[in-house]
Scaffold this active site. Structure first.
Site, mmCIF file in Angstrom:
data_model
loop_
_atom_site.group_PDB
_atom_site.id
_atom_site.type_symbol
_atom_site.label_atom_id
_atom_site.label_comp_id
_atom_site.label_asym_id
_atom_site.label_seq_id
_atom_site.Cartn_x
_atom_site.Cartn_y
_atom_site.Cartn_z
ATOM 1 N N GLY A 10 0.815 -1.225 0.000
ATOM 2 C CA GLY A 10 0.000 0.000 0.000
ATOM 3 C C GLY A 10 0.842 1.266 0.000
ATOM 4 O O GLY A 10 2.079 1.227 -0.134
ATOM 5 N N TYR A 11 0.147 2.380 0.138
ATOM 6 C CA TYR A 11 0.782 3.702 0.023
ATOM 7 C C TYR A 11 1.912 3.893 1.055
ATOM 8 O O TYR A 11 3.087 4.061 0.686
ATOM 9 C CB TYR A 11 -0.312 4.755 0.184
ATOM 10 C CG TYR A 11 0.148 6.188 0.268
ATOM 11 C CD1 TYR A 11 1.115 6.697 -0.594
ATOM 12 C CD2 TYR A 11 -0.414 7.048 1.213
ATOM 13 C CE1 TYR A 11 1.513 8.034 -0.513
ATOM 14 C CE2 TYR A 11 -0.035 8.382 1.292
ATOM 15 C CZ TYR A 11 0.935 8.861 0.432
ATOM 16 O OH TYR A 11 1.316 10.174 0.509
ATOM 17 N N ASN A 32 -2.970 -8.637 0.871
ATOM 18 C CA ASN A 32 -3.962 -9.351 0.048
ATOM 19 C C ASN A 32 -4.278 -8.572 -1.233
ATOM 20 O O ASN A 32 -5.130 -8.976 -2.009
ATOM 21 C CB ASN A 32 -5.245 -9.651 0.840
ATOM 22 C CG ASN A 32 -5.978 -8.384 1.256
ATOM 23 O OD1 ASN A 32 -5.561 -7.276 0.937
ATOM 24 N ND2 ASN A 32 -7.077 -8.555 1.986
ATOM 25 N N SER A 124 -4.025 6.333 13.935
ATOM 26 C CA SER A 124 -4.384 7.530 13.175
ATOM 27 C C SER A 124 -4.755 8.642 14.130
ATOM 28 O O SER A 124 -5.282 8.391 15.226
ATOM 29 C CB SER A 124 -5.588 7.193 12.283
ATOM 30 O OG SER A 124 -6.155 8.367 11.765
ATOM 31 N N THR A 126 -7.164 10.226 13.842
ATOM 32 C CA THR A 126 -8.621 10.156 13.934
ATOM 33 C C THR A 126 -9.056 9.700 15.337
ATOM 34 O O THR A 126 -10.178 9.980 15.749
ATOM 35 C CB THR A 126 -9.184 9.235 12.817
ATOM 36 O OG1 THR A 126 -10.570 9.459 12.687
ATOM 37 C CG2 THR A 126 -8.936 7.778 13.084
ATOM 38 N N TYR A 148 -14.511 3.468 11.089
ATOM 39 C CA TYR A 148 -13.072 3.337 10.804
ATOM 40 C C TYR A 148 -12.259 3.775 12.022
ATOM 41 O O TYR A 148 -11.357 3.058 12.479
ATOM 42 C CB TYR A 148 -12.686 4.186 9.580
ATOM 43 C CG TYR A 148 -11.192 4.423 9.464
ATOM 44 C CD1 TYR A 148 -10.335 3.379 9.122
ATOM 45 C CD2 TYR A 148 -10.635 5.687 9.724
ATOM 46 C CE1 TYR A 148 -8.954 3.591 9.040
ATOM 47 C CE2 TYR A 148 -9.272 5.903 9.640
ATOM 48 C CZ TYR A 148 -8.431 4.849 9.296
ATOM 49 O OH TYR A 148 -7.076 5.059 9.235
ATOM 50 N N LYS A 152 -9.584 1.720 14.891
ATOM 51 C CA LYS A 152 -8.243 2.105 15.358
ATOM 52 C C LYS A 152 -8.221 2.168 16.883
ATOM 53 O O LYS A 152 -7.273 1.722 17.524
ATOM 54 C CB LYS A 152 -7.834 3.456 14.756
ATOM 55 C CG LYS A 152 -7.620 3.425 13.243
ATOM 56 C CD LYS A 152 -6.458 2.540 12.846
ATOM 57 C CE LYS A 152 -6.261 2.448 11.350
ATOM 58 N NZ LYS A 152 -5.315 1.416 10.931
ATOM 59 N N TYR A 176 -0.769 8.730 12.822
ATOM 60 C CA TYR A 176 -0.403 9.587 11.695
ATOM 61 C C TYR A 176 -1.376 10.745 11.594
ATOM 62 O O TYR A 176 -2.579 10.564 11.742
ATOM 63 C CB TYR A 176 -0.494 8.846 10.359
ATOM 64 C CG TYR A 176 0.106 7.472 10.269
ATOM 65 C CD1 TYR A 176 1.193 7.077 11.036
ATOM 66 C CD2 TYR A 176 -0.421 6.552 9.352
ATOM 67 C CE1 TYR A 176 1.724 5.811 10.908
ATOM 68 C CE2 TYR A 176 0.110 5.292 9.217
ATOM 69 C CZ TYR A 176 1.185 4.922 10.010
ATOM 70 O OH TYR A 176 1.714 3.667 9.877
ATOM 71 N N ASN A 197 -11.019 10.796 -1.855
ATOM 72 C CA ASN A 197 -11.698 11.411 -0.708
ATOM 73 C C ASN A 197 -10.835 12.496 -0.103
ATOM 74 O O ASN A 197 -11.338 13.440 0.501
ATOM 75 C CB ASN A 197 -11.920 10.371 0.406
ATOM 76 C CG ASN A 197 -12.905 9.309 -0.018
ATOM 77 O OD1 ASN A 197 -13.956 9.621 -0.550
ATOM 78 N ND2 ASN A 197 -12.554 8.048 0.199
ATOM 79 N N LEU A 199 -7.750 15.443 0.297
ATOM 80 C CA LEU A 199 -7.484 16.709 -0.381
ATOM 81 C C LEU A 199 -6.385 16.633 -1.453
ATOM 82 O O LEU A 199 -6.597 17.046 -2.595
ATOM 83 C CB LEU A 199 -7.106 17.778 0.667
ATOM 84 C CG LEU A 199 -6.777 19.145 0.084
ATOM 85 C CD1 LEU A 199 -8.004 19.779 -0.556
ATOM 86 C CD2 LEU A 199 -6.203 20.068 1.165
ATOM 87 N N PRO A 292 -19.757 16.959 6.169
ATOM 88 C CA PRO A 292 -20.213 16.479 7.480
ATOM 89 C C PRO A 292 -19.114 15.671 8.172
ATOM 90 O O PRO A 292 -18.434 14.865 7.534
ATOM 91 C CB PRO A 292 -21.407 15.574 7.145
ATOM 92 C CG PRO A 292 -21.834 15.969 5.772
ATOM 93 C CD PRO A 292 -20.629 16.507 5.070
#
Ligand code: NAD
Ligand code: UD1
Length: 344
Positions: A10-11, A32, A124, A126, A148, A152, A176, A197, A199, A292
């Site tokens: 992944g990234y 995967n 995260s 978040t 999500y 975490k 992060y 999604n 920016l 939102p």
């Protein structure tokens, strides 16, 4: 000794593989490919000139993990594998609890069985939810606002429980902030599925002409220009942070959370203008209503990572924009359409 990288295609995982290989670590990757392409790993090999084993497997597949741990001398795990789309997690919460939470439990069971107790986990910012004061530090109250984010938080709790139950565990929870940018080679970067999604990929797709204009979500926030403020961090800085965290967990015990950010906040319009400077032309945008669930301002207190990991971000906003742009221009369709690129 090998470091197992879950979600390494992944990234953030692919950038961390590059930094680990360059630093002389031996790695084994399991992914995967549910949100990535094996081509990223092919390019990691090209960038570093080093080879490693890749297992296409799901971390929820206990037998597959058993084989990986049995056949390779795994000394520590950096655990990126997870789903990360906030909107999708709201409409498909079970998919997120199953993949992220159950996947992590299975991984930890297999680690424990094989006597591997060193873990670096992708958490995260978040987990801080709506933050009352910024910069936010690691002792702030934790509160997730969507499934999500709750995965975490749950995983952080599970890892704290594990650590309390057995002092052999050594865990770093890396929170992060907003990862952006790409490797300076332009060969690996973020490859979002469908409409971005976030920016920065949205801006670069507008700039390259794939999308017509950026919608700026909210211009009435209590910030200098009214648009939302975030702590954008270059993905290569973030990758280096994992090496520092790995060094820490390999030589200590217990569990610790670390913010990985720059400590600086930039507004949406500041990001747009920084990109315009790099690209040399205006980026069309329109001021719209708030998205939102968005918060006004988020940036990190980064003192703990500096003090305890000896890590701090070094790359500024200009490098973040330049590297994101190079990746976008050289790979207008991400890793897609490049499947013909020869894989070794
Ligand atoms: P990504 O989607 O690019 O990488 C995650 C990788 O994990 C993908 O290659 C995917 O195929 C793999 N994967 C997912 N579920 C798996 C499973 N069950 N078994 C095996 N492989 C699986 O995402 P990323 O941006 O590189 O994020 C890496 C981690 O960092 C994630 O856990 C994410 O939640 C977390 N994170 C990301 C951001 C961000 O903005 N990118 C911010 C905070 C935290
Ligand atoms: C998002 C995720 C968060 C994740 C974080 C890390 C949501 C609700 N949250 O947060 O869980 O940890 O990414 O990358 O998805 N913006 C626009 N126009 C756009 C896109 C974004 O104006 O098209 C604005 C947003 O309102 C925000 C800023 O840009 O002010 C950054 O947005 P984004 O990149 O989505 O990140 P976060 O909202 O911080």
């Amino acid at each position: 000794m090998n470091i197992l990288i879950t979600g390494g295609a992944g990234y953030i995982g692919s950038h961390t593989c590059v930094e680990l290989l360059n630093a002389g670590y031996n790695i084994v990757v399991v992914d995967n490919l549910s949100n990535s392409s094996q081509l990223s790993l092919h390019r990691v090999r090209k960038i570093t000139g080093k080879d490693f084993l890749f297992y296409k497997a799901d971390i929820r597949d206990k037998n597959a993990l058993e084989t990986i741990f049995h056949d390779n001398q795994i000394g520590a795990v950096i655990h990126f594998a997870g789903l990360k789309a906030v909107g999708e997690s709201v409409s498909m919460p079970l998919k997120y609890y199953q993949n992220n939470v159950a996947g992590t439990v299975t991984l930890c069971e297999v680690m424990e069985k094989h006597g591997v107790f060193h873990l670096v986990f992708s958490s995260s910012a978040t987990v801080y939810g709506e933050q009352e004061c910024v910069p936010v530090n690691e002792d702030s109250t934790l509160h997730a606002t969507n499934p999500y984010g709750r995965t975490k938080l749950m995983i952080e709790d599970i890892l704290r429980d594990l650590s309390n139950s057995d002092s052999n565990w050594s865990v770093a929870l890396l929170r992060y902030f907003n990862p952006v940018g790409a490797h300076e080679s332009g060969r690996i970067g973020e490859d979002p599925n469908g409409l971005p999604n976030n920016l920065v990929p949205y801006i670069t797709q507008v700039a390259v002409g794939k999308l017509s204009e950026l919608q700026v979500f909210g211009s009435d926030y209590p910030t200098a220009d009214g648009t939302g403020v975030r702590d954008y961090i270059h993905v290569v800085d973030l990758a280096v942070g994992h090496i520092k965290a790995l060094d820490k967990v390999l030589f200590s015990k217990g569990i610790n959370a670390y913010n990985l950010g720059t400590g600086n906040g930039y507004s949406v319009l500041e990001m747009v203008h920084a990109f315009e400077e790099v690209i040399g032309r205006p980026i069309p945008y329109r001021l719209c209503v708030r998205r939102p669930g968005d918060i006004a301002i988020s940036y990190a207190d980064v003192r703990k990572a500096k003090l305890e990991l000896g890590w701090e971000a070094t790359k500024g906003i200009n490098e973040m924009c330049k590297d994101s742009w190079r990746w976008q221009v050289e790979n207008p369709n991400g890793y897609k359409e490049k499947y013909s690129e020869k894989m070794k």
